[in-house]
Design a protein around this motif. Structure first.
Motif, short mmCIF file in Angstrom:
data_model
loop_
_atom_site.label_atom_id
_atom_site.label_comp_id
_atom_site.label_asym_id
_atom_site.label_seq_id
_atom_site.Cartn_x
_atom_site.Cartn_y
_atom_site.Cartn_z
N LEU A 174 0.83 -1.20 0.00
CA LEU A 174 0.00 0.00 0.00
C LEU A 174 0.86 1.26 0.00
CD1 LEU A 174 -2.84 -0.96 2.53
CD2 LEU A 174 -3.07 -0.65 0.06
N PHE A 180 0.88 5.93 0.29
CA PHE A 180 0.49 6.22 1.67
C PHE A 180 1.72 6.20 2.58
CE2 PHE A 180 -3.56 3.76 0.45
CZ PHE A 180 -4.21 4.91 0.06
N THR A 184 -1.10 5.56 7.57
CA THR A 184 -2.29 5.60 6.72
C THR A 184 -2.53 4.24 6.08
OG1 THR A 184 -1.95 7.94 6.23
CG2 THR A 184 -3.37 6.71 4.73
N ASP A 187 -3.98 1.92 8.65
CA ASP A 187 -5.38 2.26 8.92
C ASP A 187 -6.29 1.79 7.78
OD1 ASP A 187 -4.66 3.41 11.29
OD2 ASP A 187 -4.67 5.46 10.55
N LYS A 188 -5.82 1.98 6.54
CA LYS A 188 -6.61 1.56 5.38
C LYS A 188 -6.88 0.05 5.42
CE LYS A 188 -6.96 5.42 2.89
NZ LYS A 188 -8.27 6.01 2.48
N SER A 192 -10.72 -1.86 6.42
CA SER A 192 -11.31 -2.34 5.16
C SER A 192 -12.28 -3.49 5.39
CB SER A 192 -10.20 -2.81 4.21
OG SER A 192 -9.57 -3.98 4.72
N LEU A 221 -10.41 -0.49 -2.50
CA LEU A 221 -9.94 0.89 -2.37
C LEU A 221 -10.26 1.73 -3.58
CD1 LEU A 221 -6.47 0.32 -0.65
CD2 LEU A 221 -8.59 1.06 0.40
#
Length: 222
Positions: A174, A180, A184, A187-188, A192, A221
């Protein structure tokens, strides 16, 4: 790391709502890397509940992934920072900290007696800390939030060890593919729908290769 929780019963599931406030590191679920320490506590609390006591073994995934997922505080020894932190947490009117995981020594009965003398003005902080240098080794980890419990798994289960192995490369991808930062990206992943499916013990998505899971996450995403 193997860690242990001493109680009057076997711990099937951790319920933070049952945690007692105003302990050394605040309200949370406590374990130790010293089995003997957990056994001693199990005997104490077992007598209170008229049982033999029980020690539940867990695996704590103390990895870089854990550091990215959680806000962690480590105390390596009895020191002034540890003392101030414990006093603040034990104060019913003290300020709550915002750490997910806190690790360090225990303020057991002997230490608590010394702290009480310090708070009563009978000894100074310098003398108290000097005295604590000779105290036997103790250890505790407090898991304060639901997120922190993702790093702790009962020793007879395998799911979260696999989940940790899946999560690390996904977070790294990611960062690379989406630009990112690490926080971040973490967290993503953990917010999810794909993670929710991984966290569901009723399916076996976590047994898939992480690359397959990452492709599904990318679709989500987008």
């Amino acid at each position: 790391m193997k860690v242990y929780h001493g109680s009057y019963t076997f711990i099937e599931n951790i319920d933070l709502s049952k945690s007692i406030p105003n302990k050394d590191f605040g309200k949370g679920f406590y374990v130790t890397k010293f089995r003997q320490q957990a056994e001693s506590w199990a005997k104490v609390i077992g007598r209170r509940y008229k049982t033999d006591g029980f020690v539940t073994e867990f695996a704590f995934y103390d990895t870089e992934f854990t550091e990215r997922l959680c806000k962690v505080k480590h105390f390596d020894a009895y020191n002034e920072e540890w003392l101030d932190f414990v006093i603040e947490n034990r104060n019913p009117f003290g300020k709550m900290h915002d750490y997910d995981i806190v690790e360090g020594p225990v303020a057991d009965d002997k230490v608590q007696n010394r702290i009480s003398r310090y708070l009563d003005g009978l000894i100074c902080k310098t003398d108290l800390l000097e005295d604590l240098k000779w105290h036997e080794d103790t250890h505790q980890i407090c898991f304060c939030t639901l997120k922190s419990l993702l790093t702790l798994q009962r020793a007879d289960r395998k799911q979260f060890s696999l989940l940790s192995c899946i999560g690390e490369p996904i977070v790294e991808k990611l960062v690379t593919d989406f630009g990112f930062d690490e926080q971040t990206a973490t967290d993503k992943f953990f917010t999810s729908k794909i993670f929710a499916e991984l966290d569901d013990k009723k399916n076996e998505m976590f047994c898939k290769d992480w690359t397959e899971i990452y492709e599904l996450l990318k679709q989500e995403l987008k």
